[in-house]
Scaffold this active site. Sequence first.
Site, PDB file in Angstrom:
ATOM      1  N   GLU A  20       0.811  -1.218   0.000  1.00  0.00           N
ATOM      2  CA  GLU A  20       0.000   0.000   0.000  1.00  0.00           C
ATOM      3  C   GLU A  20       0.847   1.272   0.000  1.00  0.00           C
ATOM      4  O   GLU A  20       0.523   2.230  -0.693  1.00  0.00           O
ATOM      5  CB  GLU A  20      -0.938   0.011   1.217  1.00  0.00           C
ATOM      6  CG  GLU A  20      -2.022  -1.040   1.175  1.00  0.00           C
ATOM      7  CD  GLU A  20      -2.969  -0.941   2.348  1.00  0.00           C
ATOM      8  OE1 GLU A  20      -4.182  -1.068   2.135  1.00  0.00           O
ATOM      9  OE2 GLU A  20      -2.495  -0.737   3.481  1.00  0.00           O
TER      10      GLU A  20
ATOM     11  N   THR B 131     -14.260  21.990  49.940  1.00  0.00           N
ATOM     12  CA  THR B 131     -13.874  21.618  51.303  1.00  0.00           C
ATOM     13  C   THR B 131     -12.366  21.522  51.484  1.00  0.00           C
ATOM     14  O   THR B 131     -11.890  21.387  52.613  1.00  0.00           O
ATOM     15  CB  THR B 131     -14.519  20.276  51.702  1.00  0.00           C
ATOM     16  OG1 THR B 131     -14.267  19.306  50.683  1.00  0.00           O
ATOM     17  CG2 THR B 131     -16.013  20.425  51.900  1.00  0.00           C
ATOM     18  N   GLY B 132     -11.581  21.575  50.397  1.00  0.00           N
ATOM     19  CA  GLY B 132     -10.126  21.595  50.542  1.00  0.00           C
ATOM     20  C   GLY B 132      -9.425  20.309  50.184  1.00  0.00           C
ATOM     21  O   GLY B 132      -8.293  20.076  50.621  1.00  0.00           O
TER      22      GLY B 132
ATOM     23  N   GLU C 280      -8.905  18.483  36.618  1.00  0.00           N
ATOM     24  CA  GLU C 280      -9.746  19.687  36.684  1.00  0.00           C
ATOM     25  C   GLU C 280      -8.971  20.979  36.450  1.00  0.00           C
ATOM     26  O   GLU C 280      -9.492  21.923  35.878  1.00  0.00           O
ATOM     27  CB  GLU C 280     -10.436  19.774  38.053  1.00  0.00           C
ATOM     28  CG  GLU C 280     -11.507  18.722  38.260  1.00  0.00           C
ATOM     29  CD  GLU C 280     -12.238  18.896  39.572  1.00  0.00           C
ATOM     30  OE1 GLU C 280     -13.404  18.507  39.643  1.00  0.00           O
ATOM     31  OE2 GLU C 280     -11.644  19.421  40.540  1.00  0.00           O
TER      32      GLU C 280
ATOM     33  N   ARG D   4     -15.242  24.339  57.577  1.00  0.00           N
ATOM     34  CA  ARG D   4     -14.786  23.010  57.174  1.00  0.00           C
ATOM     35  C   ARG D   4     -14.469  22.160  58.395  1.00  0.00           C
ATOM     36  O   ARG D   4     -13.851  22.634  59.346  1.00  0.00           O
ATOM     37  CB  ARG D   4     -13.546  23.106  56.280  1.00  0.00           C
ATOM     38  CG  ARG D   4     -13.745  23.936  55.022  1.00  0.00           C
ATOM     39  CD  ARG D   4     -12.444  24.031  54.244  1.00  0.00           C
ATOM     40  NE  ARG D   4     -12.599  24.849  53.042  1.00  0.00           N
ATOM     41  CZ  ARG D   4     -12.355  26.140  52.977  1.00  0.00           C
ATOM     42  NH1 ARG D   4     -11.948  26.783  54.073  1.00  0.00           N
ATOM     43  NH2 ARG D   4     -12.511  26.800  51.847  1.00  0.00           N
TER      44      ARG D   4
ATOM     45  N   ARG E 142      -6.299   1.854  58.532  1.00  0.00           N
ATOM     46  CA  ARG E 142      -5.973   0.475  58.870  1.00  0.00           C
ATOM     47  C   ARG E 142      -4.592   0.351  59.511  1.00  0.00           C
ATOM     48  O   ARG E 142      -3.626   0.940  59.038  1.00  0.00           O
ATOM     49  CB  ARG E 142      -6.010  -0.387  57.614  1.00  0.00           C
ATOM     50  CG  ARG E 142      -7.394  -0.583  57.028  1.00  0.00           C
ATOM     51  CD  ARG E 142      -7.335  -1.201  55.657  1.00  0.00           C
ATOM     52  NE  ARG E 142      -8.659  -1.456  55.093  1.00  0.00           N
ATOM     53  CZ  ARG E 142      -8.901  -1.636  53.806  1.00  0.00           C
ATOM     54  NH1 ARG E 142      -7.897  -1.610  52.931  1.00  0.00           N
ATOM     55  NH2 ARG E 142     -10.127  -1.854  53.375  1.00  0.00           N
TER      56      ARG E 142
END
Length: 566
Positions: A72, A286-287, A312, A444, A452
């Site tokens: 090709e 909220t941070g 973002e 806040r 854990r």
Amino acid sequence: MPKTKKKNVMPFLAKSPTGIQGLDEITGGGLPRGRPTLVCGSAGSGKTLLAMEFMVHGAVQYDEPGVFVSFEENEEDLKENVASFGWDLSALSKQGKLSVEYIHIDRSEIEETGEYTLEGLFIMLQDAIDSIGAKRIAIDTLEVLFTGFTSDLIMRAEIRRLFRWLKEKGLTAVITGEPGGESMTRHGLEEYVSDCVIQLHHRIHEETATRRLRIVKYRGSSHGTNEYPFLIETGGISILPVTSIGLNYEVTTERISTGIARLDTMLGGEGYYRATSILVSGTAGTGKSSVAAGFVNAACGRGEKALYFSFEEAQEQIVRNMRSIGMNLEPWIKNGLLRFRTERATTFGLEMHLALLHKEVSDFEPQVVVIDPISNLGASVTALEIKGMLSRVIDFLKMHHITALFTDLTHGGTALEATESAVSSLMDTWILLRDIESQGERNRGLYVLKSRGMAHSNQIREFMITEDGLDLLDVYVGPGGVLTGTARIVREAEESAEEVIRKREISRRKRELERKKTLLETRIAELHEAHAADEEELQRFIDEAESRQTVFQETRKRMAQMRGRD
């Protein structure tokens, strides 16, 4: 002597490594040596590129010269097209490592007469093979070669003959093919006569393109059976096996700072365990990103590399925003400790994001990774798909001893113990940020929902974002509930004023008590003086009585004496 039993040695299938990142891994070492491999897929899926990269790597890395046969694209077009990947076909040709053969086939020029065969093609290929001692060959694409055939019987016979001829020559062959209506290839035969079949897909889902690869079959060898996303970048093809590696990674007791001193205190005084997964969730504003940036800033301050994925905000925007709260990330970027990868989540599909993460981690080798936020990945997929993808991300990062922090956007009104992508169960530490509304303002709050393997605080703290950095403050807990912000300040001021009044009242009462004590002591002294005066008066009376008695006795004695004379 007793005869020792001979161990059965399993025959090993010889393989030719491709040099393509990830493909050798999922094929168990490469393509079958001396056998044909079919690479099929639609236009734009990457067939020609995979075949060419196999040839180039064979010539450069494995000392296996090759012949690339194109029906090709001519030689000049191929050289120009692959130059962007850093491959110099002209130089390889001059070195006798790669021969590019362009064979022009025009259907109008083809005429079938008698017993039509590919004998002329075989002679041409044999000459090219002998000229450089080729060990590899690529044929791109098969359909063009048979475009002039009108007899299916002849065509199928010649396809079989071509594959058999390549196998007899001992060449490791890659043959590209286009899909048919209901089969993987147009003629529906190639996949059956090939020893290995690789299928490529170029899919569009929700306006997002993703390339995937699957090993359909591999005779005589085990291989990965899943679909794998792959990238076409400046260095060529990058295929990443994205199945979960399991739960067999090493763990450590080493601790690293969160970047917030009082949060370290809430986590047993030392911060997170290294090579664990951390989730910071909360509603908008909220941070979450601030906590993530603080974690990255602390890591770079320790001299560790940090990789930040943002879906973002652009890099410069993040740097500017963090500077306003006392964190200067610019020096870490300049000295190579911090790298950002910023793009919209909708740019790629879910698996492609995973592939990019694998690649960035492999290239940069960070100790800390931040993904902010994972909730953006769910624009066109289900929560189950996100959870499956993130489980593989977490396993991959833990295997490489990397500490990962994920942020997740939640919406107001949802349960605290739930996340949009349902990934909280995968996390080792879960920190929740939330708005606390009271006295006409929003503040806040921060909780540690779980961590854990370590003791951690169950108390809520007020989360402060100031121009001097991030801090946590004790909230006021009273009969009216939890107070934060100005309500907390007012209540603390009231308590301070009440404390001053209390201290003044205590001081007044102490003075009153001292006065009473003084008065009492004075009264007691007066009573003592009065008692002493009474004692003195009594003694004087007794003395006087005794004196009078003495005088009386002496008088009577004298009177008796006087009467005796009479």
